[in-house]
Write a protein that holds these residues in place. Structure first.
Motif, PDB file in Angstrom:
ATOM      1  N   LEU A  12      -5.692   8.666  -6.180  1.00 19.68           N
ATOM      2  CA  LEU A  12      -5.276   9.070  -4.836  1.00 19.68           C
ATOM      3  C   LEU A  12      -6.443   9.661  -4.051  1.00 19.68           C
ATOM      4  O   LEU A  12      -6.578   9.409  -2.845  1.00 19.68           O
ATOM      5  N   GLY A  58      -9.711   5.873   3.072  1.00 19.99           N
ATOM      6  CA  GLY A  58      -8.973   5.855   4.331  1.00 19.99           C
ATOM      7  C   GLY A  58      -9.659   6.666   5.415  1.00 19.99           C
ATOM      8  O   GLY A  58      -9.677   6.265   6.582  1.00 19.99           O
ATOM      9  N   MET A 105      -8.592   6.796  -2.797  1.00 24.50           N
ATOM     10  CA  MET A 105      -7.898   6.065  -1.736  1.00 24.50           C
ATOM     11  C   MET A 105      -7.846   6.874  -0.445  1.00 24.50           C
ATOM     12  O   MET A 105      -7.951   6.318   0.645  1.00 24.50           O
ATOM     13  N   GLU A 106      -7.702   8.184  -0.568  1.00 28.00           N
ATOM     14  CA  GLU A 106      -7.725   9.035   0.625  1.00 28.00           C
ATOM     15  C   GLU A 106      -9.127   9.070   1.235  1.00 28.00           C
ATOM     16  O   GLU A 106      -9.283   9.002   2.456  1.00 28.00           O
ATOM     17  N   LYS A 148       1.270   3.598  -3.309  1.00 25.41           N
ATOM     18  CA  LYS A 148       0.887   5.018  -3.159  1.00 25.41           C
ATOM     19  C   LYS A 148       2.022   5.911  -3.653  1.00 25.41           C
ATOM     20  O   LYS A 148       1.796   6.855  -4.428  1.00 25.41           O
ATOM     21  N   ARG A 197       1.941   8.365  -6.944  1.00 24.75           N
ATOM     22  CA  ARG A 197       2.209   9.797  -6.729  1.00 24.75           C
ATOM     23  C   ARG A 197       3.406  10.283  -7.552  1.00 24.75           C
ATOM     24  O   ARG A 197       3.402  11.402  -8.064  1.00 24.75           O
ATOM     25  N   GLU A 242      -5.697   7.996   6.908  1.00 18.03           N
ATOM     26  CA  GLU A 242      -5.782   8.931   5.792  1.00 18.03           C
ATOM     27  C   GLU A 242      -5.655   8.295   4.407  1.00 18.03           C
ATOM     28  O   GLU A 242      -5.737   9.000   3.413  1.00 18.03           O
ATOM     29  N   PHE A 243      -5.455   6.983   4.341  1.00 12.90           N
ATOM     30  CA  PHE A 243      -5.237   6.365   3.038  1.00 12.90           C
ATOM     31  C   PHE A 243      -5.557   4.876   3.117  1.00 12.90           C
ATOM     32  O   PHE A 243      -5.182   4.208   4.065  1.00 12.90           O
ATOM     33  N   GLN A 244      -6.264   4.374   2.108  1.00 11.15           N
ATOM     34  CA  GLN A 244      -6.543   2.943   2.025  1.00 11.15           C
ATOM     35  C   GLN A 244      -6.478   2.519   0.572  1.00 11.15           C
ATOM     36  O   GLN A 244      -7.211   3.035  -0.267  1.00 11.15           O
ATOM     37  N   SER A 303       0.830  -1.197   0.000  1.00  7.07           N
ATOM     38  CA  SER A 303       0.000   0.000   0.000  1.00  7.07           C
ATOM     39  C   SER A 303       0.870   1.255   0.000  1.00  7.07           C
ATOM     40  O   SER A 303       0.652   2.189  -0.776  1.00  7.07           O
TER      41      SER A 303
END
Length: 189
Positions: free
Chosen positions: A104, A111, A107-108, A88, A92, A119-121, A84
């Motif tokens: 992104l 999260g 995903m944020e 990420k 990015r 904050e992210f998944q 993960s």
């Protein structure tokens, strides 16, 4: 977590499936697929993972794996956490990634909705482990893994799909990562 999502036999061989959140087609770029392969090499060499079969589809992965150290659940947790982070960063920092902002953002948002990811998944939390306890179940899951790209229309033969262990099973060619070949019959006798 219910028992259906747990590795009940720590030394068992399991079919597992895990997917990217929102079923995002992340794995259309080789650099992202290679992050998975590098992680599996590390897990095999350093964490005791036994990798028997695998396929990387565009938005999910199927594996047949186990651990002689008896910790498949820990391996999956650590592998998903590490990949993960790596994926990420790769998204990015990829100047050719036209979907960067969209992926992104999703995903944020995932999260923030999930208390365990802050904050992210990237990955859905489930692994859906199914222990391979008979020759019939083992054969069925091996076929399922290897024929997934055929059913998706990516190739006509399983062994022609590069990001799979099918060539290890159906040809004399080696695949992209070393696997321990399963013989469904001899495993149980």
């Amino acid at each position: 977590m219910s028992t259906k999502d747990k590795f009940l036999n720590p030394r068992g061989v399991y079919f597992v499936t895990f997917a990217v959140i929102n079923w995002i087609d992340l794995f259309i770029r080789n650099e992202y697929r290679n992050i998975m392969l590098d992680s599996w090499r590390f897990c095999c060499n350093n964490k005791g993972m036994d990798l028997y079969a695998w396929v990387i589809m565009t938005n999910h992965i199927h594996m047949i794996m186990g651990s002689q150290k008896g910790n498949p659940e820990d391996i999956m947790r650590d592998m998903k956490r590490w990949t993960s982070i790596q994926l990420k960063d790769a998204i990015r920092n990829n100047p050719r990634e036209s979907r960067k902002d969209w992926m992104l953002k999703l995903m944020e948002e995932a999260g923030k909705e999930n208390n365990t990811h802050n904050e992210f998944q990237l990955w859905l939390p489930e692994n859906h482990p199914i222990e391979l306890y008979t020759p019939e179940v083992t054969s069925q899951k091996l076929d399922y893994v290897h024929y997934n790209p055929v059913k998706a229309g990516f190739t006509d033969l399983p062994e022609n799909y590069l990001y799979s262990s099918a060539r290890d099973y159906y040809t004399k060619r080696k695949g992209l990562i070393e696997v321990k070949l399963l013989d469904p019959v001899s495993k149980f006798y």
